[in-house]
Structures are given as C-alpha cells and as structure tokens.
Design a protein around this motif. Structure first.
Motif, mmCIF file in Angstrom:
data_model
loop_
_atom_site.group_PDB
_atom_site.id
_atom_site.type_symbol
_atom_site.label_atom_id
_atom_site.label_comp_id
_atom_site.label_asym_id
_atom_site.label_seq_id
_atom_site.Cartn_x
_atom_site.Cartn_y
_atom_site.Cartn_z
ATOM 1 N N SER A 275 9.461 -9.640 -2.386
ATOM 2 C CA SER A 275 9.065 -9.566 -1.273
ATOM 3 C C SER A 275 8.216 -11.005 -0.795
ATOM 4 O O SER A 275 7.441 -11.642 -1.596
ATOM 5 C CB SER A 275 8.370 -8.516 -0.591
ATOM 6 N N TYR A 278 4.571 -10.323 -1.183
ATOM 7 C CA TYR A 278 4.279 -10.104 -2.445
ATOM 8 C C TYR A 278 5.069 -10.749 -3.454
ATOM 9 O O TYR A 278 5.855 -10.285 -4.316
ATOM 10 C CB TYR A 278 3.968 -8.457 -2.936
ATOM 11 N N TYR A 313 4.180 -0.809 -1.853
ATOM 12 C CA TYR A 313 4.070 -1.814 -1.018
ATOM 13 C C TYR A 313 5.066 -2.217 0.186
ATOM 14 O O TYR A 313 5.134 -2.814 0.889
ATOM 15 C CB TYR A 313 3.382 -3.111 -1.290
ATOM 16 N N LYS A 315 7.802 -1.914 2.624
ATOM 17 C CA LYS A 315 7.941 -1.320 4.094
ATOM 18 C C LYS A 315 9.244 -1.610 4.671
ATOM 19 O O LYS A 315 9.913 -2.729 4.335
ATOM 20 C CB LYS A 315 6.671 -1.771 4.805
#
Length: 403
Positions: A275, A278, A313, A315
């Motif tokens: 992502s 991250y 994490y 989303k």
C-alpha cells in the motif's frame, strides 16, 4: 618592439599546424565515433505486470429507513466494526410505542372475550336452554288443559288463545336458547367470531411491534461502517440510505491494466502488493478476474485480485501497488530493453563488434524490469548500442559502457 615573422617562418608554422590536424583526423578516424553500449548478460529474469490499484469490497450493504421518522441517535461512525443485530440508528419511537400499547390492550380484550365465552357464556346458554325447555313443557301442558276445559264449556275461547300464545312464545324461546347454546359451543359462531377477533388483535400487535422495530436500525451482518450520511435530528425517509456497511469476507483489489499486457495475464497468477501508506509491508494476492471487455477510451482492462489474508491496516479504497508475476527464468540471456530497435515489428539490435557497428536480428522473450530476454541472435558478453543512438551499420566506433 616585437619583430615581424619572416615569410619562411610563417610557412613552417602553417605546415606544422596542418600536420597536427591531419594526424588528429587520422587518429580519430582510426578510433571512430564514441558511443555508449550495454552488455548482454546471463542470469535470472522475472517478468511482471505492475499496476496501481485500490482495495475493493465485493459486497456493500445499504442501511435505510423503512419509516418516516426523526433520527434520535446514531450509534456508529465511519470505520467502526459492527456485529449482527447491533443497534446502529435509533428513531423517535413515541408514536410506535403508543401503537404497540394500544394493540396489546386490544389483544387482551379479545382474549378476555374468548375466555368469557368458555367460562361464562357456555354455562349460561346451557342454563337458559334448560329453563326454556321447562317453560315450553309447562306451556304445552297448560295449552292442553285449557283446550279440554274450553271443549267442556268451562273456559272461553279467549283463554284458549292466551294459552296457545304462551305455548308459541315458549317454543320460540326454546329455539333461541338452542341456537345460543350452539353458538357458544367450541365450533359455534360466537366462538369463531371471538377467535377471529383474537387473531386480528394478534396481527395488529405484530404490525405495531414490527413498526416499532423499524424505529431501531440494526446491523444485518458483521462488518465495517464505510459511509454515514445522516446525523441526529435529521428526518429519515423510507428508502433513503443512511449507512453503508462492508460485510466481513473476502477482500479484493481492483486495477486497470494496459491492454498490451493482456496476453501476459492468466487467472491464478500470484502477486505481491504494497500500500502507498505502508510501502515497506507486502502481502500476497491472486489474480481472480479479468474483464471480458476492453475500456476503449482508456485502452485498459479491469482486473481483480483476491487477498486471502488481508493485513489489519488495509482499508477500503486504499491505494495499492500490485506486482503480478507472469513468468520467470532462472538462467536467461538478457540486455536492457532500451537497446532493442523496432520491438513491435522485426526486432534487432546494433552490436559493437570488432570496433564497428553490426546490425543483428534477434528473437525477444520475457520482458523484466528494464531488461528483455533474447532467445536467439546474441551471446553473453555481446555489447549493443542504445536504440536512441543514430548510426549506420559498418561505421567504426569506440565504445564506453553505460553507467
């Protein structure tokens, strides 16, 4: 005062300069034009399709009101996790609570009426029937006695009329008592009407309770709140979406791939994903869907990938980088892709061989990260000019490795 050079000295100087120029031209003519080259290498090569995509929830559940009511409270916000049956939104329910109370009172009244028939109505009907039977028997005997006395001349015909009238009235009362008793039997009309009223009362209570239940919107499934489009005090209308949930389940990634890469893709291929939030953390995904049609305006095709174990994490709508591995060679012969000329037609490279340029047709294979596999035409250690170098075949050159 500087002396003026003599004509003989000037001629010697010109001859020296001319000789130097000729020597330099000969030197550079022997060396040739200086060009950058790249080297053909042998080693592992990985072909991949890289794209930017987004996290996508395959299913969404819209939570909407079924009644017109004022929102009293909203118990969740975007991003909250919810469980099945959890209260999400509460409406002002005073009117529906009053309807439920009224329906319950009607139900109790209907139950009491049915109970009254079985405990009071039926015994009273039985008692009335016995009284009517006794009265009918008495009036029948009285009528016979008066008839005999009238026939003997002791009573007048008027007294016989009275006795007959009393007998008829008693017979009518007997018939009414029998009907009343039949009506109060378990299969009688009075009981059936009472039971029907009871069922209607129960149905009315069910409707009232259902409408009262509409006053609280609950989560139909476990999941996460994606959007919230209402606040306390707003008036909700039937069908208006107030919340959107993403049910727990499979997580998907979606991306648009250039159609030129369509031939490299196949269902089941693995990918590594990171992502933008991250970038150092990577997780696996699998290609599960390739759209059957091309987006003509963008020249792309939609793909979707499933994420078997999505990280915490991750989303909804998060931007991700997707690296789909389409092929791999453990020992491939390759060179930088920017040295291949006419890659869409008859690909070839301009080699630097023995100080001269040589045109060499090739057969390309996999295309990796900046390097392209060569199946035929080259050998390890060959050096090739960059495709942007404009130079004819057979020209003398001097080479320098590209940094």
């Amino acid at each position: 005062m500087t002396p003026t050079p003599r004509p003989a000295s000037r001629r010697r100087l010109a001859l020296i300069l001319l000789a130097c120029a000729a020597g330099g031209a000969a030197y550079f003519g022997l060396r040739g034009e200086r060009v950058e080259v790249v080297t053909v290498e042998q080693g592992p090569l990985r072909q991949a399709v890289v794209a930017s995509g987004r996290v996508r929830t395959p299913l969404r559940v819209d939570v909407a009101s079924q009644i017109t009511a004022t929102i009293k409270a909203i118990r969740v916000r975007e991003g909250d996790l919810v469980t099945p049956g959890q209260a999400l939104i509460e409406f002002d329910a005073a009117e529906w609570q009053a309807s439920v109370a009224q329906a319950r009172a009607s139900l109790r009244q209907a139950e009491s009426r049915l109970q009254q028939i079985s405990t009071t109505g039926l015994p009273l009907a039985e008692q009335s029937l016995r009284q009517a039977e006794a009265t009918a028997q008495q009036t029948e005997r009285q009528f016979k006695r008066v008839s005999e006395l009238v026939a003997k001349g002791f009573y007048s015909p008027a007294q016989l009329d009275d006795a007959q009238r009393n007998r008829d009235v008693a017979a009518s009362q007997l018939q009414a008592a029998r009907v009343q008793l039949a009506n109060n039997q378990p299969a009688g009309s009075e009981v059936q009407v009472a039971r029907s009223s009871l069922e209607q009362a129960r149905a009315a209570l069910g409707v009232a309770e259902a409408r009262l239940a509409y006053a609280t919107l609950r989560a139909p499934v476990a999941g996460r709140v994606l959007t919230r489009s209402a606040e306390a005090g707003d008036t909700a209308q039937p069908g208006k979406v107030l919340l959107t949930l993403a049910p727990d389940g499979q997580t998907e990634l979606t991306a648009q791939i250039d159609e030129k890469n369509l031939g490299l893709l196949a269902l089941g291929q693995t990918a590594q994903v990171s992502s933008d939030a991250y970038p150092q953390a990577r997780f696996p995904a699998e290609l599960s869907f390739i759209a059957p049609a091309i987006d003509a305006q963008r020249g792309s095709v939609e793909i979707r990938l499933t994420v078997p174990a999505p990280p915490a994490y991750l989303k909804h709508e998060m931007t991700v980088s997707i690296d789909i591995e389409t092929a791999q060679r453990k020992d491939a012969l390759s060179l930088p892709c920017d040295s291949i000329r006419d890659p869409a037609g008859s690909p070839w490279v301009m080699l630097a061989r023995d100080g001269k340029t040589v045109r060499q047709p090739i057969k390309p294979g996999l295309r990796g990260a900046g390097r392209c596999e060569v199946l035929e035409g080259l050998a390890a250690g060959d050096t090739a000019l960059l495709a942007g170098t404009a130079i004819a075949e057979g020209r003398r050159i001097s080479t320098v490795d590209r940094k």
